[in-house]
Design a protein around this motif. Structure first.
Motif, PDB file in Angstrom:
ATOM      1  N   PHE A 159       0.840  -1.215   0.000  1.00  0.00           N
ATOM      2  CA  PHE A 159       0.000   0.000   0.000  1.00  0.00           C
ATOM      3  C   PHE A 159       0.869   1.257   0.000  1.00  0.00           C
ATOM      4  O   PHE A 159       0.629   2.196  -0.770  1.00  0.00           O
ATOM      5  CB  PHE A 159      -0.925   0.002   1.218  1.00  0.00           C
ATOM      6  N   ILE A 160       1.893   1.277   0.868  1.00  0.00           N
ATOM      7  CA  ILE A 160       2.779   2.451   0.923  1.00  0.00           C
ATOM      8  C   ILE A 160       3.533   2.603  -0.388  1.00  0.00           C
ATOM      9  O   ILE A 160       3.707   3.715  -0.904  1.00  0.00           O
ATOM     10  CB  ILE A 160       3.754   2.309   2.111  1.00  0.00           C
ATOM     11  N   LEU A 161       3.971   1.473  -0.959  1.00  0.00           N
ATOM     12  CA  LEU A 161       4.680   1.485  -2.240  1.00  0.00           C
ATOM     13  C   LEU A 161       3.814   2.080  -3.344  1.00  0.00           C
ATOM     14  O   LEU A 161       4.244   2.961  -4.095  1.00  0.00           O
ATOM     15  CB  LEU A 161       5.089   0.056  -2.592  1.00  0.00           C
ATOM     16  N   VAL A 162       2.571   1.603  -3.452  1.00  0.00           N
ATOM     17  CA  VAL A 162       1.665   2.058  -4.508  1.00  0.00           C
ATOM     18  C   VAL A 162       1.206   3.488  -4.266  1.00  0.00           C
ATOM     19  O   VAL A 162       1.129   4.310  -5.181  1.00  0.00           O
ATOM     20  CB  VAL A 162       0.460   1.097  -4.624  1.00  0.00           C
ATOM     21  N   ARG A 163       0.905   3.797  -2.983  1.00  0.00           N
ATOM     22  CA  ARG A 163       0.344   5.116  -2.638  1.00  0.00           C
ATOM     23  C   ARG A 163       1.407   6.210  -2.657  1.00  0.00           C
ATOM     24  O   ARG A 163       1.150   7.346  -3.055  1.00  0.00           O
ATOM     25  CB  ARG A 163      -0.300   5.038  -1.250  1.00  0.00           C
ATOM     26  N   TYR A 251       0.188 -12.277 -10.981  1.00  0.00           N
ATOM     27  CA  TYR A 251      -0.661 -11.500 -10.087  1.00  0.00           C
ATOM     28  C   TYR A 251      -0.256 -10.028 -10.153  1.00  0.00           C
ATOM     29  O   TYR A 251       0.916  -9.699 -10.342  1.00  0.00           O
ATOM     30  CB  TYR A 251      -0.539 -12.013  -8.650  1.00  0.00           C
ATOM     31  N   SER A 252      -1.231  -9.125  -9.991  1.00  0.00           N
ATOM     32  CA  SER A 252      -0.950  -7.690  -9.980  1.00  0.00           C
ATOM     33  C   SER A 252      -0.203  -7.321  -8.698  1.00  0.00           C
ATOM     34  O   SER A 252      -0.159  -8.115  -7.745  1.00  0.00           O
ATOM     35  CB  SER A 252      -2.260  -6.907 -10.051  1.00  0.00           C
ATOM     36  N   PRO A 253       0.393  -6.106  -8.618  1.00  0.00           N
ATOM     37  CA  PRO A 253       1.100  -5.727  -7.385  1.00  0.00           C
ATOM     38  C   PRO A 253       0.231  -5.823  -6.132  1.00  0.00           C
ATOM     39  O   PRO A 253       0.688  -6.341  -5.103  1.00  0.00           O
ATOM     40  CB  PRO A 253       1.516  -4.276  -7.666  1.00  0.00           C
ATOM     41  N   THR A 254      -1.001  -5.348  -6.210  1.00  0.00           N
ATOM     42  CA  THR A 254      -1.880  -5.428  -5.035  1.00  0.00           C
ATOM     43  C   THR A 254      -2.228  -6.875  -4.709  1.00  0.00           C
ATOM     44  O   THR A 254      -2.217  -7.293  -3.549  1.00  0.00           O
ATOM     45  CB  THR A 254      -3.171  -4.617  -5.269  1.00  0.00           C
ATOM     46  N   GLU A 255      -2.537  -7.660  -5.756  1.00  0.00           N
ATOM     47  CA  GLU A 255      -2.837  -9.084  -5.543  1.00  0.00           C
ATOM     48  C   GLU A 255      -1.630  -9.819  -4.970  1.00  0.00           C
ATOM     49  O   GLU A 255      -1.778 -10.686  -4.113  1.00  0.00           O
ATOM     50  CB  GLU A 255      -3.256  -9.729  -6.864  1.00  0.00           C
ATOM     51  N   THR A 256      -0.437  -9.439  -5.414  1.00  0.00           N
ATOM     52  CA  THR A 256       0.776 -10.068  -4.901  1.00  0.00           C
ATOM     53  C   THR A 256       0.934  -9.820  -3.414  1.00  0.00           C
ATOM     54  O   THR A 256       1.299 -10.720  -2.650  1.00  0.00           O
ATOM     55  CB  THR A 256       2.014  -9.534  -5.657  1.00  0.00           C
ATOM     56  N   GLY A 257       0.659  -8.571  -2.988  1.00  0.00           N
ATOM     57  CA  GLY A 257       0.748  -8.261  -1.564  1.00  0.00           C
ATOM     58  C   GLY A 257      -0.177  -9.120  -0.730  1.00  0.00           C
ATOM     59  O   GLY A 257       0.219  -9.668   0.301  1.00  0.00           O
ATOM     60  N   TRP A 258      -1.429  -9.282  -1.201  1.00  0.00           N
ATOM     61  CA  TRP A 258      -2.391 -10.092  -0.449  1.00  0.00           C
ATOM     62  C   TRP A 258      -2.073 -11.583  -0.541  1.00  0.00           C
ATOM     63  O   TRP A 258      -2.229 -12.324   0.440  1.00  0.00           O
ATOM     64  CB  TRP A 258      -3.810  -9.824  -0.956  1.00  0.00           C
ATOM     65  N   MET A 259      -1.600 -12.019  -1.712  1.00  0.00           N
ATOM     66  CA  MET A 259      -1.237 -13.429  -1.850  1.00  0.00           C
ATOM     67  C   MET A 259      -0.036 -13.773  -0.974  1.00  0.00           C
ATOM     68  O   MET A 259       0.019 -14.856  -0.373  1.00  0.00           O
ATOM     69  CB  MET A 259      -0.918 -13.755  -3.307  1.00  0.00           C
TER      70      MET A 259
END
Length: 438
Positions: A159-163, A251-259
């Motif tokens: 989240f911090i990376l993307v935001r 997987y997308s970056p957000t999906e990767t974080g959750w996975m």
């Protein structure tokens, strides 16, 4: 009987603080894998070079673990852990403002200096509050700090990376280290549990056994080999799994974080359940050779088999991730039981040093594994083939070492051997010739 001079509640407060210590520790470890794609793109880093950067974390990791371990034999755990947390914060701050390959190497090496001794010394501090037959559960709680750190590092740092940016993610961890230092300074304390003759097979906590005898013991070596193999797998997990999820499984970056959160979350029931089972068996009178050593070997062996299943039995991405996650997480029971085995067989006066030696030798697996995986990926026909080769090597190691462990690890035999070779420790305060009180 064991002597406890502080309340059990205070011991559990210290244990929770040590678990939070490990949360930050493993978020520090995981961050490089989480920011790998944008960092590699920004600095034009190839997989082999990235693997070297990841492995550089372990360059002084083992040396630092040994040095701080022997320092902790003479210095309070509270002060040593404050120093380590300060090193973490100092190593992360530069990357919040600048970026270069040399700075990355410097930051990861310095971080390794601070984090090499962290886990064994956190357990050493914990064991000052709990007797031998009650150490599995608090050890597992501290290790769940490892799991929680990996769990929350995926979504939070992503989240911090993307935001914001990957620089902001490093700043977040630097500040977290400083906050922990303040709270630990207020709440941290030294326990006063010492081992009695009954639990140590007449090996007094003031006794001394030659380090040559300790280091060449079959139980110590076999136990350390299990730990080494587990750390090999673990280093691959926190360095390369996020990239594997995005690069190979798409997987997308957000999906990767959750996975990645789900990948590491499987660890919670595995380690807590395995630790509880081991402690239950000990309470029922089952020997440590089965309740701790045998259980560790079983978990490592089955973990290697699950990694093989993920490579050869399925193609569907989610099933592949589930099998690989189980395979990578099952061996991690060793992180809890390996340290309790060392603490069980080593005289108290030498415990911190030998726990740190155990960790230092074992974590050399982390120096090799990430760099080797980077080589496999870069030299393979496809990234997927390179990852498969790296995971297969890890599985073979797990299966082979667990079989060896079944054959040579025997804590009860080692305690008898050490008791036969022990000499009284040289008194530090009493005058020469004074009788040792029991």
């Amino acid at each position: 009987m064991s002597r406890v001079e502080n309340s059990p509640l205070r011991g559990w407060i210290v244990t929770i603080m040590l678990a939070l210590f490990m949360v930050i520790n493993f978020m520090d470890k995981a961050i490089l894998g989480i920011v790998a794609k944008p960092l590699m793109a920004e600095l034009h880093i190839q997989p082999a070079e990235f693997g070297l950067i990841a492995s550089s974390f372990f360059l002084l990791f083992s040396i630092s673990a040994i040095c701080f371990g022997f320092i902790a034999n003479r210095m309070s755990s509270k002060m040593v852990l404050l120093i380590l947390a300060a090193i973490w914060g100092l190593s992360q701050f530069p990357l919040a403002f600048a970026a270069s390959v040399p700075l990355l190497f410097f930051s990861r090496i310095l971080l390794g200096v601070g984090e090499g001794p962290a886990y064994p010394l956190a357990l050493h501090a914990c064991y000052k509050w709990f007797p031998n037959d009650r150490r599995n559960l608090p050890s597992a709680v501290i290790y769940q700090g490892v799991t929680l750190g990996l769990l929350i590092s995926g979504p939070i740092l992503t989240f911090i990376l993307v935001r914001y940016s990957w620089h902001a993610a490093f700043m977040t961890l630097a500040v977290a280290s400083l906050v922990w230092m303040v709270v630990w300074f207020i709440l941290g304390a030294e326990g006063r549990v010492t081992s009695d003759s009954e639990t140590r097979v007449h090996l007094s906590h003031t006794a001394h056994v030659s380090y040559r005898t300790l280091l060449t013991d079959k139980t110590f070596l076999g136990n350390m080999a299990l730990y080494w193999t587990t750390y090999w797998i673990f280093a691959l997990m926190f360095t390369w799994i996020p990239s594997y999820l995005s690069t190979v499984l798409n997987y997308s970056p957000t999906e990767t974080g959750w996975m990645f959160m789900l990948f590491t979350g499987i660890n919670v029931p595995i380690v807590l359940g395995g630790s509880w089972l081991s402690q239950f068996l000990l309470k029922r009178g089952v020997a440590s050779v089965r309740a701790r050593a045998g259980l560790s070997c079983i978990f490592v062996l089955v973990g290697g088999l699950f990694i093989c299943l993920s490579l050869f039995a399925v193609q569907q991405p989610l099933l592949k991730v589930i099998l690989l996650a189980i395979g990578c997480n099952l061996p991690q029971l060793t992180f809890v039981l390996s340290s309790t085995i060392v603490a069980e067989i080593i005289p108290d006066a030498q415990r911190s040093g030998m726990m740190s030696v155990n960790s230092a030798l074992a974590t050399t697996g982390g120096l090799i594994a990430p760099a080797l995986m980077g080589r496999f990926i870069q030299s393979a026909a496809t990234p997927a083939a390179g990852y498969d080769t790296g995971f297969l090597v890890a599985a073979i190691l797990a299966i082979a070492v667990s079989v060896i462990g079944f054959l040579i690890i025997n804590p009860e035999a080692s305690k008898r051997r050490f008791a036969a070779r022990a000499l009284p420790a040289t008194p530090r305060v009493r005058p020469a010739g004074a009788a040792l009180a029991k």
